[in-house]
Design an enzyme around this catalytic site. Sequence first.
Site, short mmCIF file in Angstrom:
data_model
loop_
_atom_site.label_atom_id
_atom_site.label_comp_id
_atom_site.label_asym_id
_atom_site.label_seq_id
_atom_site.Cartn_x
_atom_site.Cartn_y
_atom_site.Cartn_z
N TRP A 56 0.82 -1.22 0.00
CA TRP A 56 0.00 0.00 0.00
C TRP A 56 0.85 1.27 0.00
CZ3 TRP A 56 -4.65 -0.81 3.93
CH2 TRP A 56 -5.56 -1.70 3.37
N HIS A 98 12.85 -2.41 -0.90
CA HIS A 98 12.05 -1.81 -1.98
C HIS A 98 12.82 -0.65 -2.60
CE1 HIS A 98 8.85 0.25 -4.09
NE2 HIS A 98 8.20 -0.90 -4.05
N GLU A 111 11.93 2.19 -3.43
CA GLU A 111 11.67 3.51 -2.81
C GLU A 111 12.48 3.68 -1.53
OE1 GLU A 111 7.41 3.11 -2.96
OE2 GLU A 111 7.55 3.23 -5.14
N GLU A 155 11.24 -5.96 -9.38
CA GLU A 155 10.48 -4.75 -9.68
C GLU A 155 11.37 -3.79 -10.47
OE1 GLU A 155 7.03 -4.24 -6.68
OE2 GLU A 155 8.78 -3.28 -5.82
N GLY A 197 4.80 2.44 -10.65
CA GLY A 197 3.95 3.63 -10.58
C GLY A 197 3.94 4.46 -11.87
N SER A 235 3.46 -1.65 -12.06
CA SER A 235 2.26 -1.37 -12.87
C SER A 235 1.50 -2.64 -13.25
CB SER A 235 2.63 -0.55 -14.11
OG SER A 235 3.19 0.69 -13.72
N GLY A 283 1.33 -2.49 -6.26
CA GLY A 283 1.23 -1.19 -5.59
C GLY A 283 -0.16 -0.61 -5.76
N GLY A 284 -0.29 0.34 -6.69
CA GLY A 284 -1.54 1.08 -6.87
C GLY A 284 -2.79 0.21 -6.96
P1 13P Z 1 2.82 -0.11 -8.79
O1 13P Z 1 2.05 -1.40 -8.90
O2 13P Z 1 1.99 1.03 -8.27
O3 13P Z 1 3.59 0.20 -10.02
O4 13P Z 1 3.91 -0.36 -7.62
C1 13P Z 1 4.68 -1.51 -7.65
C2 13P Z 1 5.43 -1.59 -6.38
O5 13P Z 1 6.33 -0.80 -6.13
C3 13P Z 1 5.04 -2.63 -5.41
O6 13P Z 1 5.98 -2.75 -4.40
#
Ligand code: 13P
Length: 249
Positions: free
Chosen positions: A10, A93, A95, A165, A171, A211, A232-233
């Site tokens: 999330w 991750h 990020e 990823e 994203g 994505s 993610g989203g």
């Molecule tokens: P999205 O699915 O929003 O691209 O994010 C992927 C993600 O970073 C899951 O950890």
Amino acid sequence: MRKPLVAGNWKMNMDQNDVNAFVSEILDKISANDVDVMIAPPALFAAGMQKSFGDKIRVGLQDISAHDSGAYTGEISAEMAASASIQYAIIGHSERRTYHSENDHLINTKIQSAIKHGLVPVYCCGEKLEERESGNHKEVVISQISEALQGFSEDQLKDLVVAYEPVWAIGTGKTATSDQAQEMHEAIRNCLSELFSQAFAEKTRILYGGSCKPSNASEIFSQPDVDGGLIGGASLKVDDFLAIVEAAK
Ligand code: 13P
């Protein structure tokens, strides 16, 4: 055979009201199936969600500290998570790598901590756009994995989950093609085989993230080395998330 896993990350989304609504809707709609389902909400909500979910859905953290306890303001340890019945921890991750300067050495110590306290580490790796464009994507990911998993025995990593990823797909709405995903997942499995053993590589789940959504999940998950997704989203809406869970069956 490897049981698919669909995990929601999330990130820093959803407040308490959203959480309450999501939990009751997903408990209403989820059916027993052959896919493991995990959600990693903001840490604040994790223990409460795990209580509500019981055995139906596992809850994970999006990150853990490398330390067990002490003067580390703002951090949450694997030991604390385990005491609150949390079973998974996303580690490394992109990020966290980008905004918190995490590197594979630190990530290695976080994996050690997860294992010590019985959490399943969901180790994230993936190349940046410029690394893919220069043709170095496989080398980058293999070197991330080799450093992050250095010094562990096969037995310690028996529950390890790897999430591939590609940073350029997170994203952005730009998904890896199923061929690109398969090529990298195969390379990751070969790397695990070289680092540990073929049997280990064959039983380790490798998830795709970036994505991933209801419209592309089936095609990506149909690849032989893709064992589910880190979402993610599309994990923020119950119907989208469950459609992706369905696609992993
Ligand atoms: P999205 O699915 O929003 O691209 O994010 C992927 C993600 O970073 C899951 O950890």
